[in-house]
Design a protein around this motif. Sequence first.
Motif, PDB file in Angstrom:
ATOM      1  N   GLU B 112       0.812  -1.225   0.000  1.00  0.00           N
ATOM      2  CA  GLU B 112       0.000   0.000   0.000  1.00  0.00           C
ATOM      3  C   GLU B 112       0.841   1.270   0.000  1.00  0.00           C
ATOM      4  O   GLU B 112       0.476   2.270  -0.599  1.00  0.00           O
ATOM      5  CB  GLU B 112      -0.892   0.016   1.244  1.00  0.00           C
ATOM      6  N   LYS B 131       2.947  -0.495  -6.491  1.00  0.00           N
ATOM      7  CA  LYS B 131       1.915  -0.566  -5.460  1.00  0.00           C
ATOM      8  C   LYS B 131       1.160  -1.887  -5.629  1.00  0.00           C
ATOM      9  O   LYS B 131       0.030  -1.917  -6.138  1.00  0.00           O
ATOM     10  CB  LYS B 131       0.977   0.632  -5.576  1.00  0.00           C
ATOM     11  N   THR B 133      -0.116  -5.459  -3.792  1.00  0.00           N
ATOM     12  CA  THR B 133      -0.330  -6.185  -2.539  1.00  0.00           C
ATOM     13  C   THR B 133      -0.767  -7.619  -2.822  1.00  0.00           C
ATOM     14  O   THR B 133      -0.147  -8.570  -2.367  1.00  0.00           O
ATOM     15  CB  THR B 133      -1.391  -5.497  -1.652  1.00  0.00           C
TER      16      THR B 133
END
Lengths: 92, 154
Positions: B112, B131, B133
Amino acid sequence: MGCIDALKPEIILSRTTFKEAREYIRKNIREYHEVEPGYRVFDVHIIGVPPLYIGIEGEDLIFPYTKPCHGTFVVKIPGGAEVARLRARKGK
Amino acid sequence: MSEKTALILLGCPQVPVQTSMALYLVHGLSQRGIRPVVAGTMAARKLMEVADPDRHYLGEMVDLDAAIDEITGKVRDFDLCFVFIHNDSGIAYAGTMAYISGARLYTLIFGEHAEDLAGEIEFPCEVIKAKATHNPMPLKRRFDEVMQWAASMR
């Protein structure tokens, strides 16, 4: 907290960053010594980006202890022979 | 010419992309003749071992503290070092590696807060960030570019 658990550390700061740990020691501990990343104290390495500090308060050491999942802790532990070793470091 | 080696330093395994990307990196390095050594916490290593039960990809795996011990003690070092980062501890470990190791350092920043964490890098290294996850593809694309650089060092 690994083997330093057996030394019953006092947790001064919990789950903080290595920079905040550095600032806490620099601002709150009268005697502190700069150590290089990877410096070993008891059974742990001091982890982070220089400058990194270990404080001495009476017979105790105050230092940052970084865990991969839980951030950095500032712990206080009876220093024993580590106090003299730290003070004996050349140029510190 | 001696074999090139790479240390892959795993962070906390709580972000899903780490394990699959680490296996992908191990595979890519091996294919290019670079011997990967994986270091991490027990949980991070077990996630890798369970995902590769016959050890098709994984070779040597070491405890994180043991790896730092060996490098600071000048017992061993590596040609390349890849550090997985998704929190402040990851930055701290990468900064330590930049100081103690002579390896060419790559920081793999994901999760994040990848952008903010990348701004915390204050030491010489190659920054690879995405970014990511759950979906590893943004990080994989960046990996693939770096794998070519790593191979070109041989």
